[in-house]
Design an enzyme around this catalytic site. Structure first.
Site, PDB file in Angstrom:
ATOM      1  N   HIS A  86       0.846  -1.195   0.000  1.00 34.62           N
ATOM      2  CA  HIS A  86       0.000   0.000   0.000  1.00 34.62           C
ATOM      3  C   HIS A  86       0.878   1.241   0.000  1.00 34.62           C
ATOM      4  CE1 HIS A  86      -3.637   2.331   1.908  1.00 34.62           C
ATOM      5  NE2 HIS A  86      -3.082   2.967   0.921  1.00 34.62           N
ATOM      6  N   GLU A 134       1.027   8.103  -4.040  1.00 33.00           N
ATOM      7  CA  GLU A 134       1.839   7.692  -2.887  1.00 33.00           C
ATOM      8  C   GLU A 134       3.151   8.471  -2.836  1.00 33.00           C
ATOM      9  OE1 GLU A 134       1.242   5.482  -0.274  1.00 33.00           O
ATOM     10  OE2 GLU A 134      -0.812   5.580  -0.999  1.00 33.00           O
ATOM     11  N   HIS A 138       3.638  10.871   0.254  1.00 36.64           N
ATOM     12  CA  HIS A 138       4.535  10.294   1.263  1.00 36.64           C
ATOM     13  C   HIS A 138       5.990  10.254   0.812  1.00 36.64           C
ATOM     14  CE1 HIS A 138       0.863   8.985   3.276  1.00 36.64           C
ATOM     15  NE2 HIS A 138       0.479   8.421   2.142  1.00 36.64           N
TER      16      HIS A 138
END
Ligand SMILES: *[C@@H]1O[C@H](CO)[C@@H](O)[C@H](O)[C@H]1NC(C)=O
Ligand SMILES: *[C@@H]1O[C@H](CO)[C@@H](O)[C@H](O)[C@H]1NC(C)=O
Length: 269
Positions: A86, A134, A138
């Site tokens: 993930h 992502e 992040h």
């Protein structure tokens, strides 16, 4: 190309311990990593590298579908039969900027592995869209650390971590297999997983439309140097907006649904 080859040989040849030490090694030395990405100096004004811990999150596709607000948005590609990545998230890093654009060509070397191990399970979201999200949410925050400081390195590191944290294997060896009939207790799952992923992990469930608790995700805490666990207490990232996950109940039990490609939304009806 060197990185690609070394990744390949890692995936094929090395033991988990060697993999993790390779990941750790990527954190040391390698001043020339900066050649591959935007120099850290350019970003450092906008990106205080304030975080101490990372969360590496793996998801179980059959459970993930149950976590979506609109379950009919879920798809499980035929090639998907195991735990998927993930993301790798610095904890308590405040908003990342979208100041470091990512292009598919940046990560082409590992695209094949990402498609297999980090695909989007949401119909309306392409794989690259997922990776880009992502990275921007992040990865850019993580990029203040050597070894994560380019899109390619970030994604390569995630692939190595996924290889190291082979949940499928330890679960199988520990007798924990997907089943529609047999629910599991949290203590059973932790007994099997903690030696690999540490006791700071979080086993996450969702409640399905029949009020069953369904396992869908595992969060693994890592220090900056990629060792398991993290002594700092800045764990809580808040919830992922698209997900309604919560810690699996410590009392009672929960289901570990099998992956059913033909009926991804109702594997246990
Ligand atoms: C859920 O997604 C499907 C497929 O995209 C769509 O047709 C439907 O309207 C959505 N339902 C809700 C409640 O948003
Ligand atoms: C990794 O970082 C942790 C926390 O800062 C520290 O306790 C540990 O000794 C480090 N391990 C290695 C191998 O550097």
């Amino acid at each position: 190309m060197t990185m690609f080859c070394s990744l390949l040989s890692l995936l094929v040849c090395l033991s988990p311990a060697a993999l993790l030490s390779d990941v750790t090694a990527a954190w040391e030395g390698h001043a020339q990593d900066y050649k591959h990405g935007r120099p850290y100096e350019e970003l450092s004004n906008s990106l205080p590298c304030s975080w101490k811990c990372l969360t590496f999150t793996l998801q179980w596709p059959a459970g993930f579908c149950q976590s979506l607000d609109n379950i009919s948005l879920c798809k499980i590609p035929p090639s998907v039969n195991t735990w998927l990545i993930h993301g790798l998230w610095p904890m308590k890093a405040l908003r990342c900027c979208s100041c470091w654009p990512i292009f598919l060509s940046d990560i082409q070397e590992v695209q094949e592995f990402l498609e297999e191990q980090w695909p989007s399970l949401i119909k309306s979201r392409s794989n690259f869209h997922f990776w880009k999200e992502e990275w921007e949410k992040h990865g850019v925050c993580a990029a203040c650390v050597e070894g994560l400081n380019s899109p390619l390195q970030y994604f390569q590191t995630c692939l190595k971590l996924r290889q190291h944290f082979d949940l499928q294997k330890v679960l199988e060896d520990g007798g924990i297999r997907p089943s529609c009939e047999r629910p599991y207790k949290l203590s059973e799952v932790l007994n099997v997983l903690v030696p690999l992923i540490g006791d700071k992990c979080e086993i996450q469930c969702v409640t399905d439309d029949q009020e069953r608790e369904v396992w869908f995700q595992v969060k693994i805490r890592l220090s900056r140097n990629m060792t398991v666990g993290c002594a700092h207490h800045d764990y809580n990232l808040g919830t992922t907006p698209i997900s309604k996950g919560h810690p699996c109940p410590s009392e009672g039990s929960f289901y570990f649904f099998p992956i059913d490609h033909l009926r991804p939304l109702q594997p246990c009806e």
